[in-house]
Design a protein around this motif. Structure first.
Motif, PDB file in Angstrom:
ATOM      1  N   ALA A   7       2.994  -8.610 -10.802  1.00  0.00           N
ATOM      2  CA  ALA A   7       3.688  -9.094  -9.510  1.00  0.00           C
ATOM      3  C   ALA A   7       5.271  -8.842  -9.931  1.00  0.00           C
ATOM      4  N   ALA A  34       2.878  -7.044  -4.484  1.00  0.00           N
ATOM      5  CA  ALA A  34       3.166  -8.268  -5.367  1.00  0.00           C
ATOM      6  C   ALA A  34       2.826  -9.910  -4.976  1.00  0.00           C
ATOM      7  N   ARG A  35       3.068  -9.968  -3.636  1.00  0.00           N
ATOM      8  CA  ARG A  35       2.661 -11.260  -3.196  1.00  0.00           C
ATOM      9  C   ARG A  35       1.177 -11.408  -3.146  1.00  0.00           C
ATOM     10  N   ALA A  38       0.042 -11.895  -6.797  1.00  0.00           N
ATOM     11  CA  ALA A  38       0.434 -13.473  -7.335  1.00  0.00           C
ATOM     12  C   ALA A  38      -0.398 -14.546  -6.593  1.00  0.00           C
TER      13      ALA A  38
END
Length: 137
Positions: A7, A34-35, A38
């Motif tokens: 991430a 990235a979100r 994660a």
């Protein structure tokens, strides 16, 4: 290698892409990926083991999946390294300055030649930065 590292890699890429003036949709794609990485419950290993599983995660397309696979396999990302090579030598330090984002940094680099924290301090002390649009005292 864990999801947090991946991430962070994707977020770093988004910041560098924004600094280099890339397409806002591409930047957003990296931030969304990235979100997604994660927040997914599965481990990174599980995502990588099953063919197509990584691409099945909402927000991760073929291109970003390739970057994640490269990073997981080698601990490096060629595209990130190329983006960093084109950025000023003090990019990472400069990005830690509160209120200074990639777009403002790009202006400082292009208009005033800022490449290090010392350069930034100089242009702030002389008032040169304050004269730029979008900047103030």
């Amino acid at each position: 290698m864990d999801k947090k590292e991946v991430a962070q890699l994707l977020e770093d890429m988004a910041v560098l892409l924004e600094f280099h003036g890339e397409n806002p949709f591409k930047i957003r794609a990296f931030l969304n990926a990235a979100r997604a990485i994660a927040s997914i419950a599965e481990s990174l290993d599980a995502l990588l083991e099953t063919p197509g599983r990584l691409e099945a995660v909402k927000g991760i397309g073929k291109s970003i999946a390739g970057i994640i696979r490269e990073f997981a396999a080698t601990g490096r990302c060629e595209e990130l390294e190329q983006l960093r090579a084109k950025a000023p030598k003090g990019f990472d330090e400069l990005m830690r300055v509160p209120g200074l984002g990639p777009k403002k940094l790009r202006v400082l680099v292009d208009r005033l030649g800022v490449a290090t924290l010392a350069d930034l301090e100089r242009v702030c002390r002389t008032g040169a930065a304050a004269e730029l649009p979008g900047f103030g005292q």
